[in-house]
Design a protein around this motif. Sequence first.
Motif, PDB file in Angstrom:
ATOM      1  N   GLN A 113       0.815  -1.210   0.000  1.00 34.87           N
ATOM      2  CA  GLN A 113       0.000   0.000   0.000  1.00 34.87           C
ATOM      3  C   GLN A 113       0.853   1.266   0.000  1.00 34.87           C
ATOM      4  OE1 GLN A 113      -3.504  -0.025   2.713  1.00 34.87           O
ATOM      5  NE2 GLN A 113      -2.896  -2.116   3.180  1.00 34.87           N
ATOM      6  N   LYS A 114       2.106   1.152   0.460  1.00 35.32           N
ATOM      7  CA  LYS A 114       2.997   2.307   0.549  1.00 35.32           C
ATOM      8  C   LYS A 114       4.024   2.333  -0.584  1.00 35.32           C
ATOM      9  CE  LYS A 114       2.875   2.034   5.646  1.00 35.32           C
ATOM     10  NZ  LYS A 114       2.179   3.316   5.924  1.00 35.32           N
ATOM     11  N   ALA A 115       4.103   1.259  -1.375  1.00 37.51           N
ATOM     12  CA  ALA A 115       5.213   1.072  -2.308  1.00 37.51           C
ATOM     13  C   ALA A 115       5.025   1.803  -3.630  1.00 37.51           C
ATOM     14  CB  ALA A 115       5.426  -0.415  -2.576  1.00 37.51           C
ATOM     15  N   SER A 116       6.160   2.209  -4.203  1.00 34.80           N
ATOM     16  CA  SER A 116       6.194   2.762  -5.559  1.00 34.80           C
ATOM     17  C   SER A 116       6.596   1.705  -6.575  1.00 34.80           C
ATOM     18  CB  SER A 116       7.202   3.918  -5.623  1.00 34.80           C
ATOM     19  OG  SER A 116       6.838   4.966  -4.741  1.00 34.80           O
ATOM     20  N   LEU A 117       7.247   0.642  -6.095  1.00 34.82           N
ATOM     21  CA  LEU A 117       7.728  -0.423  -6.975  1.00 34.82           C
ATOM     22  C   LEU A 117       7.825  -1.705  -6.170  1.00 34.82           C
ATOM     23  CD1 LEU A 117       9.131  -1.492  -9.605  1.00 34.82           C
ATOM     24  CD2 LEU A 117      11.295  -0.758  -8.589  1.00 34.82           C
ATOM     25  N   GLY A 173      -2.171  -1.125  -7.412  1.00 35.65           N
ATOM     26  CA  GLY A 173      -1.678  -0.285  -8.494  1.00 35.65           C
ATOM     27  C   GLY A 173      -0.177  -0.089  -8.492  1.00 35.65           C
ATOM     28  N   VAL A 174       0.569  -1.098  -8.005  1.00 37.76           N
ATOM     29  CA  VAL A 174       2.022  -0.987  -7.881  1.00 37.76           C
ATOM     30  C   VAL A 174       2.696  -1.724  -9.039  1.00 37.76           C
ATOM     31  CG1 VAL A 174       4.037  -1.438  -6.430  1.00 37.76           C
ATOM     32  CG2 VAL A 174       1.835  -0.865  -5.373  1.00 37.76           C
ATOM     33  N   PRO A 175       3.469  -1.031  -9.878  1.00 39.96           N
ATOM     34  CA  PRO A 175       4.184  -1.710 -10.970  1.00 39.96           C
ATOM     35  C   PRO A 175       5.320  -2.567 -10.443  1.00 39.96           C
ATOM     36  CG  PRO A 175       4.847   0.583 -10.851  1.00 39.96           C
ATOM     37  CD  PRO A 175       3.737   0.412  -9.842  1.00 39.96           C
ATOM     38  N   MET A 176       5.835  -3.441 -11.285  1.00 41.74           N
ATOM     39  CA  MET A 176       6.767  -4.471 -10.826  1.00 41.74           C
ATOM     40  C   MET A 176       7.989  -4.604 -11.714  1.00 41.74           C
ATOM     41  SD  MET A 176       3.827  -7.312 -10.038  1.00 41.74           S
ATOM     42  CE  MET A 176       2.739  -6.529 -11.232  1.00 41.74           C
ATOM     43  N   VAL A 177       9.057  -5.116 -11.131  1.00 38.62           N
ATOM     44  CA  VAL A 177      10.170  -5.697 -11.872  1.00 38.62           C
ATOM     45  C   VAL A 177      10.223  -7.161 -11.442  1.00 38.62           C
ATOM     46  CG1 VAL A 177      12.658  -5.787 -12.209  1.00 38.62           C
ATOM     47  CG2 VAL A 177      11.492  -3.569 -12.109  1.00 38.62           C
TER      48      VAL A 177
END
Length: 419
Positions: free
Chosen positions: A311-315, A332-336
């Motif tokens: 919930q707090k993450a940008s990635l 809604g957090v994009p991933m690698v």
Amino acid sequence: MAHIGLLCLGATGHLNTMFPLGHELQQRGHQVTVLSTPDVYPKARVAGFNFCNIYTTIDRQSTSKFTPSTKLVTLTGINRTFQNFAHYAEVRLQNTDLIREQGLEALLVDLSVFEGGTIAEHLDIPYITICCILPFYQDPTIPPIATTWAYNLAWWAQMRNRAAYKLFNWMAQPVLQVISRYRQQWNLSAYQHPNDIFSKLAIITRHIPEFEFPRQLPPHFHFTGSFHQAIAREPVAFPFEQLNGKPLIYASMGTLQNRSTVVFQTIAAACADLNAQLVISLGGGLEPQAFSDLPGSPLVVKYAPQLELLQKASLNITHAGLNTTLESLSYGVPMVAIPVTDDQPGVAARIQWTGSGELVELSQLSVSKLRGAIARVLTEETYQQNAVRLQAIMRQTKGVHRAVDIIEQAVFTGSPVTD
């Protein structure tokens, strides 16, 4: 009301799929019994489920190793996994009488329990297939889920897919032969195709069509949306006071394929110069003390409250397990993605295909390659936009409630659920 069994593996990702279904069934007045390894017993009891150990002929140490942690990036590893599956299929089929004694009226079968449908047919009770991993319903237009191959309808790609399925089916023969022997012994019709292990009443997966390659699936196949918020998880202590307010990068390699120190060291080095805070969850595989000198001084913990951090993450840097991927998209957090094994390569391919993240092959993992992928996802707005687009779609689904509606209809009507 019905007495329904959950026949599943004991790995965290499988339990996090099956337990919300069991909880919702209980809320509707049904009785639920978990059929799994002895290590699952405490979790099942805490969740309020009945429990049946169907591995009575295996010692506790071997059941704790049930889900293979071998890196299946090699054919040798895949072959070894199928050998293990054959062994455990034999054990479960031998213990069918234990399941009969529970008085079950239906089974929810974890897709990874290949022989689950055979057990249900032998007991003469209906069963529904639950896809705890990416569905491996074979279709030559779709690459096998153990590959990171991109979706491609070119003739050569379909020939490649067919050849790969043929190879995987050959390697699966040990477990398929065990199932075939019991089906013959119990006078059940022989399977003609690997897809025959799926239920004819309903197949349920908790992802969404927009996260799947375009394909033809049977009319009783259902995308319901994620289950992850349907049941409370055990609280995990975490030093939230150490979060510094910078953009948060959350990294986890899951709870099974998480023992590679090199992967965590590479992640730390790739993030070291970013204006962000890296949090690494080791998933219980290693101890934080072993990573006290990582570049960039990331916050390293043995376990993390994943949902709260996402919930707090940008990635999210992830192994591309289906659970973690859907949880990341739900916020809604994009991933690698750095896939390791099982269906993770296929999940990673879908992350890349949907534009919700980047894929870095484990065999090609390097600090520079990973740093480049991270930089693209953090700086190019399309990745987050695509993740948010999928988030909005997932929010419109009914998740576990829809799944249990389908289960009840299949159990009570005995007919395929096609709407």
